[in-house]
Structure formats: C-alpha cells, structure tokens
Motif scaffolding. Structure first.
Motif, PDB file in Angstrom:
ATOM      1  N   THR A 284      57.233  -9.415  -8.190  1.00 36.64           N
ATOM      2  CA  THR A 284      56.108  -8.945  -7.384  1.00 36.64           C
ATOM      3  C   THR A 284      54.831  -9.482  -8.016  1.00 36.64           C
ATOM      4  OG1 THR A 284      57.348  -6.931  -6.901  1.00 36.64           O
ATOM      5  CG2 THR A 284      54.989  -6.897  -6.417  1.00 36.64           C
ATOM      6  N   VAL A 285      54.062 -10.233  -7.247  1.00 38.37           N
ATOM      7  CA  VAL A 285      52.872 -10.882  -7.785  1.00 38.37           C
ATOM      8  C   VAL A 285      51.641 -10.013  -7.521  1.00 38.37           C
ATOM      9  CG1 VAL A 285      51.497 -12.984  -7.783  1.00 38.37           C
ATOM     10  CG2 VAL A 285      53.935 -13.097  -7.259  1.00 38.37           C
ATOM     11  N   LYS A 286      50.855  -9.776  -8.561  1.00 41.00           N
ATOM     12  CA  LYS A 286      49.632  -8.975  -8.424  1.00 41.00           C
ATOM     13  C   LYS A 286      48.441  -9.756  -8.959  1.00 41.00           C
ATOM     14  CE  LYS A 286      51.953  -4.670  -8.147  1.00 41.00           C
ATOM     15  NZ  LYS A 286      51.861  -3.211  -8.179  1.00 41.00           N
ATOM     16  N   LEU A 287      47.905 -10.632  -8.131  1.00 40.01           N
ATOM     17  CA  LEU A 287      46.702 -11.350  -8.560  1.00 40.01           C
ATOM     18  C   LEU A 287      45.495 -10.437  -8.435  1.00 40.01           C
ATOM     19  CD1 LEU A 287      47.177 -14.883  -6.966  1.00 40.01           C
ATOM     20  CD2 LEU A 287      47.720 -14.123  -9.268  1.00 40.01           C
ATOM     21  N   PRO A 288      44.573 -10.480  -9.412  1.00 34.47           N
ATOM     22  CA  PRO A 288      43.341  -9.685  -9.275  1.00 34.47           C
ATOM     23  C   PRO A 288      42.612 -10.089  -7.999  1.00 34.47           C
ATOM     24  CG  PRO A 288      43.485 -10.675 -11.476  1.00 34.47           C
ATOM     25  CD  PRO A 288      44.600 -11.263 -10.654  1.00 34.47           C
TER      26      PRO A 288
ATOM     27  N   HIS B 229      68.513 -19.152  -5.444  1.00 33.73           N
ATOM     28  CA  HIS B 229      67.999 -18.661  -4.158  1.00 33.73           C
ATOM     29  C   HIS B 229      66.584 -18.141  -4.336  1.00 33.73           C
ATOM     30  CE1 HIS B 229      71.741 -18.963  -1.964  1.00 33.73           C
ATOM     31  NE2 HIS B 229      72.380 -18.335  -2.938  1.00 33.73           N
ATOM     32  N   LEU B 230      65.819 -18.217  -3.271  1.00 32.77           N
ATOM     33  CA  LEU B 230      64.434 -17.720  -3.285  1.00 32.77           C
ATOM     34  C   LEU B 230      64.062 -17.299  -1.872  1.00 32.77           C
ATOM     35  CD1 LEU B 230      61.550 -17.361  -4.394  1.00 32.77           C
ATOM     36  CD2 LEU B 230      61.187 -19.811  -4.070  1.00 32.77           C
ATOM     37  N   TRP B 231      63.868 -15.970  -1.705  1.00 34.22           N
ATOM     38  CA  TRP B 231      63.471 -15.454  -0.390  1.00 34.22           C
ATOM     39  C   TRP B 231      62.184 -14.646  -0.523  1.00 34.22           C
ATOM     40  CZ3 TRP B 231      68.742 -14.328  -1.891  1.00 34.22           C
ATOM     41  CH2 TRP B 231      69.717 -15.085  -1.226  1.00 34.22           C
TER      42      TRP B 231
ATOM     43  N   GLN C 244      55.334  -8.501   1.904  1.00 36.00           N
ATOM     44  CA  GLN C 244      55.017  -8.323   0.493  1.00 36.00           C
ATOM     45  C   GLN C 244      54.671  -9.658  -0.162  1.00 36.00           C
ATOM     46  OE1 GLN C 244      55.647  -5.160  -0.934  1.00 36.00           O
ATOM     47  NE2 GLN C 244      56.483  -4.365   0.966  1.00 36.00           N
ATOM     48  N   TYR C 245      53.824  -9.642  -1.169  1.00 34.59           N
ATOM     49  CA  TYR C 245      53.648 -10.819  -2.011  1.00 34.59           C
ATOM     50  C   TYR C 245      54.692 -10.702  -3.121  1.00 34.59           C
ATOM     51  CZ  TYR C 245      51.183 -14.648  -4.354  1.00 34.59           C
ATOM     52  OH  TYR C 245      50.854 -15.857  -4.927  1.00 34.59           O
ATOM     53  N   ALA C 246      55.932 -10.878  -2.723  1.00 34.28           N
ATOM     54  CA  ALA C 246      57.066 -10.620  -3.619  1.00 34.28           C
ATOM     55  C   ALA C 246      58.269 -11.408  -3.135  1.00 34.28           C
ATOM     56  CB  ALA C 246      57.402  -9.128  -3.613  1.00 34.28           C
TER      57      ALA C 246
END
Lengths: 96, 96, 96, 96, 96, 96, 96, 96, 96, 96
Positions: free
Chosen positions: F8-12, F42-44, F49-51
């Motif tokens: 899960t990506v959390k960019l400021p 695999h990558l989904w 979500q930014y995830a």
C-alpha cells in the motif's frame, strides 16, 4: 428524534494559542445557543479525554448533519453518531 | 457522580424462550426501580441493536459496580463504562 | 428519512435445515412487503458474503428500529446503522 | 455491474481554503457528470461525517478504478470497495 | 474480470471426521472443475494457515458470488473479496 | 518459493510532483525488470486503492527482503508478506 | 531458512482431560523430535499465556507448512508466521 | 531472564539522510556491543519490514527498560515487549 | 520484580453453578495466600467488568508464569502481562 | 475513590529539546506534589514504552479530570481511564 454523538477533539499541538482560544469560545457560544433552543439536549465531558458524549434532539437526520457541520471545531473532530429510540423499560419522560 | 454505560446483550440463540422472557422481565423490574430512585438516570435503546446507552448517577464507583452486578442480564452483557464530568460549556441543570 | 444498514447473517452451522429454510422464507416475505410499501428502499447482496447493504426510508428512528426487530433473522444478524442525508453534489431525485 | 463504495475525505486542516474550494468544485462537477451518464448511481452523505456511501454502475472493474482515480479528491480519500450483486429477495427493478 | 479472494476455513473441532473428509473431497472436486474451466485462476495455500489466497476470473460479480456460494465449505469459511484490475506496470500477459 | 505481498503506497499529499513522478518511473522500470527475470511473478492493482497484490518467486527469504528493500517506493509503503505453498487441490502448473 | 511463528493454543474448556493430556504428550514428543533434528530451532513460552514464540529452520515454505500441519494441536491453534532474514547488525552466528 | 521484543522503526520520510545514517550507525554500534556482552541474545530482520524480532537476556525488567531507552532509534520505534519463560517441551540449552 | 496483569474472566454462561462457586472459592483462597506472602501485591476489580487489574511481585518471569498457571480460573481467563519498572518521577516507596 | 489510568506520551520527534526538558521537569514536579498529597497513589513505567500505569485516589470524577487536565504533558498524551473498586478477594488495606 434523538441521536447519541461522541465527539473527540484533536487540535494540532502546535496550533496558535489565540486561534485555539477563539475556536473554543465560538464553539461554546454556538453550543450554548443550541442547548437553549433544545437541540443539544445533553453534553458531558468524558473524564481524562478531550472528548464528550452528547445527545441531540432534531427533527431530521439532515438537521443533525447541518448542526454538526456548523460547529467551529468540526474540522478537528472525530464524530461517531448513533440513532436512539425509546427503550421499552424506560419510565423517564425525558428519555424520548 | 455520573457514569456513561453501554450495555450490549448477547443471549444465546438457543436459550429457552421462557427463561429469556423471565430474565428480561426481572431486568425491567429492577431497571425501573433504579430509575425511580434516580440511580439509572437515562436509558436509550440504540437503533437496530440489542444494546443501550445509559447514564447512572451513583455516590461511588463501588455503588456503580454493585448495581451493574445485580442486573439479571449481567452474565450476558458486554459493558463499557466511562466516567463523566460536567462539561464547561453545558448550561443544563441536569448535566451534572 | 434514509438509513444505511449493513446486515451480516450468522446462522449456527448445525441449525436444522428445515428451520433455516423457514426463517429465510419468512424473512423474504416480510422483506418484500417492506419493499412494496417503500420502507426497504434498496437491498443488495455483498459478493461472497452472507450479508447485504440496504437503505431504509422511514418516518423516524423508532420506525427503523421496530422494522429491524421484526425481521425473523434479527437474532442471527450483526447490524450496523448509519443515518444518511442528501449529498450536496447529488442530482438524483431518489437520493433523498 | 454495481459496486458499493465508501469514501472518507481527509483534507489537511491547514490546506489553503482556495485550493480546498477549487478541489471540491471540481469534484462536484465531475461527480454530477458521472451521475448524469449513470455511472455514479447513488450518492449519500453519512450524517456527521465528511464521508459518503455511493453505488457505481460500471461495465468492468477497470472502469470503476479509472473513474475513482480521476476524482480530484482521490489523493485525500480513504476508499472501501465492495462488489454487489442482486439479492434474491429484492423486488426492485433498480437494485441491479 | 479478476477478483482476489482470501478464504479462511473454520471447521468445528468436533465435526464428524467422515463428514469433514466428504466436505473436503467435494470441495476439491468442484475446485478442480472450476480450475479446468478457467474460473478459479490461482489457488495457493497460506503457510501455517487453513486458508488460501485465490484469484477468480469471472464474467460478472454475480458469477463470482454464485461460484463462491456453491462451494461445499462456504458455510465454514470467512471470505474476503477484492476486485482487481490490470496494473499499469505489469508486463505479464496473464495479469489481466 | 512463492510469497504473497500486499503493498500500500502512501505518498505525502504535498510531495513535489516531479519527485513523485520520478519515483514512480523508477519503480516501474525496476518492477518490469523483476517481472522479466521471473522474480515478480504477478502484479495486480486493487480497485480503488493505491495498492497492489503481488506474488514473488524467490530462492530465499533473504532474496525477497533484498528485492523489496530496493524498491524506490519502499519508504512510502506498508508491506504485508505471507509465504505461500502449493495447495493440494491446485491443478495449475504455475501455482508453485 | 528461518521463520518466526507464534502459536496460541485454544483447547475447548470442556475437552475430556485424558484427550487433552494425550494431545499434549503427542505434541511434546513430536516437538522434541523436531528440535533434535534442528527444524524447531527455538521454543519459548509467553508468560501468562497458553502460547509460544518459536523459530523454525526449514529448507522451504512447503516444509514449514507440512511441519506445522503435523502438530497434534494444530486444529486448536491460531498460528502467525513471519519470514525472517539475517539482520545486518547481527554478529551472532546462530541468527541465520 | 528473557524478553521477546518487536521493534518497528518509523523514520520520518523527510529526515535528513545524514542524520538518518548517523542514527543507524550509532544504533548498530550499540546493538553489537549489547550482543557481544550477551544482553541482546537474538536479532532477526522481519522480511519486507523495517522491523525486527529480538530476544534480550537481562537481570531485571529495569535493565531491559534502561537498555531499550539507550537505543538511538528509540524515539522512532514502536516497541512491543513480552516476557518469556522456559517452555516445558524445549530440549535446547539456549532456550532459557 | 513487578508485573502489571489484567485478567478477564469468561465463564461459560451454562456452567454448573456449583462448579463455578467452587472454582471461585478456590481462586479466592489461592489469591489470598499469594497476597499474604506478598506475591500478589495489588488486586482491584474493574467497575462493571468481571475483570481485574493486578500487580505481582515475583523473583522471575518463570515465577510469574507458574503462579498464573496455578490459578483455578486460568483456563477461563484472558491474561495480559506488562513488565513494570520504577518510574523516575515516583516518590513512593512501594512503587518498586 | 480509585481510578486506573494508562498514559502514553507522544512527543513530536522534532520538538525543541529545551521545551521537552522543561515540560518533563514541570510534569515531574506536579506529579510529585500529587503523590505527596496522596492523589497520585501509584506510578509505574511500562517497560520499553514511554508510558505509565497509574492509580489515582480522588474524591470525585471531576477531581480526577481536573487533575489530569493540569498535567503539562496532557496535550501529548493518550489517556485511558478505568474506575476501580475493591475486589472481594483482596486482603490488602491499601487496595481501596
């Protein structure tokens, strides 16, 4: 119609003290007006918390929402709403 | 002294209906006595839940505990207690 | 007045199949009556869950609670209620 | 295909008011376009929250994701998606 | 359309072993049929858990739900569904 | 050896857009190299979500950790790792 | 390869004491065999809990899973697995 | 006496890289000294996390606390402590 | 050495009252013996809960664990242990 | 009347060290005064945490709240309050 509301206030620790004082004074004035007109039926401080339990008496959900949105501290609060109804065991006139 | 109490009742789904009815009747009778004497200050049903928000007015923590332990439904309840105090913005006589 | 309700059904895995079937049939009949009269405004199954999201349209919180309590599956459900109001961005007639 | 979406908006308390106003105006314009074309089927405000429950009608998961990513407030939202399907008890034409 | 599904199986510890074995055999047979037809795209056991991560490829949410409901272990599973879409960084043909 | 990874990506929200774009481009380039060599199996994208959900194929836990640490977005990600093994019901060659 | 495993045992309070004793004896015998062969590298009781923290040394995820599934108490345990790798600050030979 | 400690490090994403490097170097030096004297018995990196599982061997709770407070990264760590004792099934000399 | 312990008792609602009474009597007798010898330093009932906060004074973690395991109600309790040490601001002799 | 209080201190990592030192010194002075007068009955540091467990002895909930609000570190603390009462098994004079 009654709604149980928990409000938890989270002011930034570095907020300008004058701004914080003004927000709190405005909140108090608005809250007391709402109490006088009967909308804000109960207001208790939760011990050890900057938080309160409240009971609102409003004609509709929309009225509740509009009232909460007008609170000066709204942007700094976590709010939890639960609709209430009369309990079949209650004998108190003011529980509905 | 005021305490905010949330009670959530979890009766086993296979409880004998007569036993459940008796427990609820006993609970109601005791609750109404406590309301008449002023100990159980408020009682509201939370909409859609077998649960209530209550406010108790007791002379001590011990009195609160003894009162809750006497409730016939106590063994089937999850109870959440929060001590309350007067909110500096409240103008209502009955908020403390 | 609109309320968003999430219902999650938890039938005991060893419930008598006939009893389960009867409960579900009764629930369906009552639900459809409530839909016909406009009280149960929306009903969607959540994919992969024995659960639904619903929207109820009721004249009061009391009416909502009484309706939910009448559901045959009520003793087996976890229910989560959120009061709704019109969103200022909505242009749909049936969102309030 | 229907998806239930909960959006909770968390704007920084110190965001420039002009920027916040512009973001909200852009969001509203885009939202209303999506409502007019039938993609954003329902939109309700959750009382007391800066949050909404929505229902989207899209041809694919990809279409849902692309739509949500285009929302101007997306970087400030917590989003919760649940795929919906027709409930066997529903009798309403617009529940699928 | 792809969906990520986590299934956690919770069989009662006192379930009749013959019944458990039959349920598992039926589940396996159905699962392998769904894999052969391409609906159940991936199935991995989570180490140390009676649980799996799966990826389903279905034409609609309804098809996903109907498939999951048919699983013999459905009444004993906690299921968590997340819709997937192609990731812009993926270069693999079978990631969508 | 396979590992299921949720990122899960959390960019400021106030990150310089040029820096964010550079980070994402670097991440994409590295990710695609890892996919070409078979490490990032695999990558989904998780809808709304930014995830992402990913599956990595690595010779050891150390190799997995070193790979994740090299990701340019690592400092902005919450990462959840679950070791996978072949499911006894799987008939797919590429599930192990 | 090392894995950190937390095991929490939840025996039914009404389990036949002879059965519980046999399960525990079998568990102990198997555990000690795994310790002698080096698979179960560490085993500590968490104070006040019927739970342990363990470290396993296995050639693959599959070997870890097969080992855990063989434990007589497996059906009564909640298990939490975390893959470990050498910490760059460690100077101890037996930390990898 | 043994204590199981989980440390999760949360450095601010905008920390000056030189300061971060110095903190990590100081942490490493202190950690290795504690390992040499036998206080920091084990140290493993959790795969995919900026976190570790550790085991400390100290003469008292006070000694554990004083040790943890001296860590240069302490102000940036979430720490979870669990007291350990010898497991009756362990046959390893170094598990107590 | 001091440990803070929270014990929450969960007796089955259908436990034979005589068995429950015996368990509680045995628990009380053992508890009072531990208090007299100074091991069980403090014991307070949490208001409204079948739960207590306690402070134990023991020579080692092993002694704490062995003491808790001997409690007749142990199989019915959730136990939460936190090691304590002297607070630098305390001026009370009996806080360590 | 006794209350169990857990205080967790969260000072911003970039707080001016002189300000932090002054806050802590003021807190210590006030705390020790409250201990001398018997209000702050117990104070223990939780090992590995910037947190404490405390027991307060106050004549009312209001007195507890006023005391906690006066603490210099109050704006930086998460506070958890539980009312206590005498445990029927306690034989210690100072447990009520």
């Amino acid at each position: 119609m009654l709604f149980h509301v928990k409000m938890t206030v989270k002011l930034p620790v570095d907020m300008d003290p004058a701004k914080a004082a003004r927000l709190k004074a405005d909140e108090k004035e608005l809250a007391q007006g709402l109490m006088r007109e009967g909308t804000w039926r109960h207001l208790w401080r939760i011990a050890g918390q900057y938080a309160n339990y409240s009971v609102f008496d409003v004609p509709s959900v929309q009225a509740l929402h509009d009232t909460l949105m007008r609170l000066p501290l709204f942007p700094y609060m976590e709010i939890d709403v639960n609709p209430l109804c009369r309990h079949p065991s209650s004998i108190r006139d003011d529980d509905s």
